[in-house]
Design an enzyme around this catalytic site. Structure first.
Site, short mmCIF file in Angstrom:
data_model
loop_
_atom_site.label_atom_id
_atom_site.label_comp_id
_atom_site.label_asym_id
_atom_site.label_seq_id
_atom_site.Cartn_x
_atom_site.Cartn_y
_atom_site.Cartn_z
N HIS A 118 0.85 -1.19 0.00
CA HIS A 118 0.00 0.00 0.00
C HIS A 118 0.89 1.24 0.00
O HIS A 118 1.74 1.39 0.86
CB HIS A 118 -0.90 -0.03 1.24
CG HIS A 118 -1.99 1.00 1.27
ND1 HIS A 118 -1.72 2.35 1.25
CD2 HIS A 118 -3.33 0.88 1.31
CE1 HIS A 118 -2.86 3.02 1.29
NE2 HIS A 118 -3.86 2.15 1.33
N SER A 119 0.71 2.12 -0.98
CA SER A 119 1.43 3.39 -1.03
C SER A 119 2.94 3.13 -1.10
O SER A 119 3.43 2.47 -1.99
CB SER A 119 1.04 4.25 0.17
OG SER A 119 1.64 5.51 0.13
N PHE A 120 3.70 3.61 -0.11
CA PHE A 120 5.16 3.50 -0.11
C PHE A 120 5.63 2.05 -0.19
O PHE A 120 6.72 1.79 -0.68
CB PHE A 120 5.74 4.13 1.16
CG PHE A 120 5.82 5.63 1.14
CD1 PHE A 120 5.06 6.40 0.27
CD2 PHE A 120 6.66 6.29 2.02
CE1 PHE A 120 5.13 7.78 0.27
CE2 PHE A 120 6.76 7.69 2.04
CZ PHE A 120 5.98 8.43 1.16
N THR A 121 4.84 1.11 0.32
CA THR A 121 5.33 -0.28 0.37
C THR A 121 5.13 -1.03 -0.95
O THR A 121 5.42 -2.23 -1.02
CB THR A 121 4.71 -1.05 1.54
OG1 THR A 121 3.28 -0.92 1.51
CG2 THR A 121 5.24 -0.53 2.86
N VAL A 142 -1.94 -1.26 -3.82
CA VAL A 142 -3.07 -0.39 -3.45
C VAL A 142 -2.57 1.05 -3.39
O VAL A 142 -1.81 1.41 -2.48
CB VAL A 142 -3.66 -0.81 -2.08
CG1 VAL A 142 -4.87 0.06 -1.74
CG2 VAL A 142 -4.04 -2.28 -2.08
#
Length: 277
Positions: A118-121, A142
């Site tokens: 999700h996002s940065f990961t 995501v």
């Protein structure tokens, strides 16, 4: 940048009732390429990576619902964040976070993993694919950054954020402070809790450029979920969705949700992940 020493991942392993019948969910929101699929209702193994500034706490209700349907769920907190914030050091970087997840997969003896970034990961997902491709059945991005070889998270941020990160590094800071919860298109009733539990994100993980061979493209199933209520109007968010949309082997879906649906719609988000898995 050298690889950081890795501390053991704090893994949530609470399990729901295995064997519970899978509840019927809405018709699939994504189109699936022709390939062998698990039988309907088959138990899956999810590894849910938190978005920036968060830890395993953010997935509690989503994970509980998935476990109650008989699935196995891990929600690792990455080094330097949340309950592991005391481990933040100058050498914590993207390699550290990738190794956190690779170690989890190895020592929990996982296979056929549905890995969610999700996002940065999103970058962590791509990095894990380089080291544990044979353990991944599906990846789900995501609102996440789908890294190109040689790119860092910083490279995908706005120029204003890029400059702010450089200034903080020059001052010797270790983490990027979290934005206020209002930023996430989140109901106001959730703001105080999110602001209290978020912690600075390790700057080393934001600026390290990933070395990738494109292993993530060889994962059997790949899905990108755009949370349109948040992403709309933000080119640095939309560019990743637009880049993979229509690419061979990718499923894409856009839903009208804010950036943290696991907070304000945990069951709906769990169902969405299950459909994409």
């Amino acid at each position: 940048m050298s690889q950081a020493p890795v501390s053991p991942v704090n893994v949530s392993r609470r399990r729901g009732l295995v064997g519970a019948a899978l509840a019927a969910v809405a018709a699939p929101l994504v189109s699936t390429p022709a390939q062998a699929q698990p039988a309907a209702g088959a138990k899956k193994t999810f590894v849910l990576l938190p978005p920036a500034w968060a830890g395993s706490w953010i997935y509690t209700k989503t994970a509980d619902w998935l476990r109650a349907q008989g699935h196995v769920v891990y929600t690792p907190t990455l080094t330097g964040l949340a309950e592991r914030a005391h481990l933040l050091r100058p050498d914590v970087n993207m390699d550290t976070h990738v190794q956190d997840v690779v170690n989890l997969i190895k020592w929990e003896e996982l296979s056929n993993v549905v890995l969610v970034g999700h996002s940065f990961t999103g970058g962590v997902v791509s990095g894990v694919a380089e080291k544990a491709l044979d353990k991944l059945a599906s990846v789900i991005f995501v609102n996440a950054y789908v890294h190109e070889n040689g790119a860092s998270i910083q490279d995908y941020l706005s120029q204003r954020s890029h400059s702010d990160i450089d200034a903080r590094l020059a001052k010797g800071e270790l983490g990027l402070p979290n934005p206020p919860a209002a930023f996430y298109a989140l109901p106001q009733k959730e703001w105080a809790r999110i602001d209290e539990l978020h912690t600075p994100h390790p700057l080393g993980a934001i600026v390290q450029k990933l070395k990738l061979t494109g292993a993530v493209e060889r994962v059997p199933k790949k899905t990108y979920i755009m949370l349109a209520q948040f992403a709309r109007g933000r080119d640095y968010e939309l560019k990743h969705f637009n880049r993979v949309k229509g690419q061979p082997g990718w499923n894409t879906v856009s839903v009208e949700k804010g950036h943290l649906p696991m907070v304000d719609d945990p069951v709906g988000f769990a169902q969405l992940l299950l459909q994409a898995a």
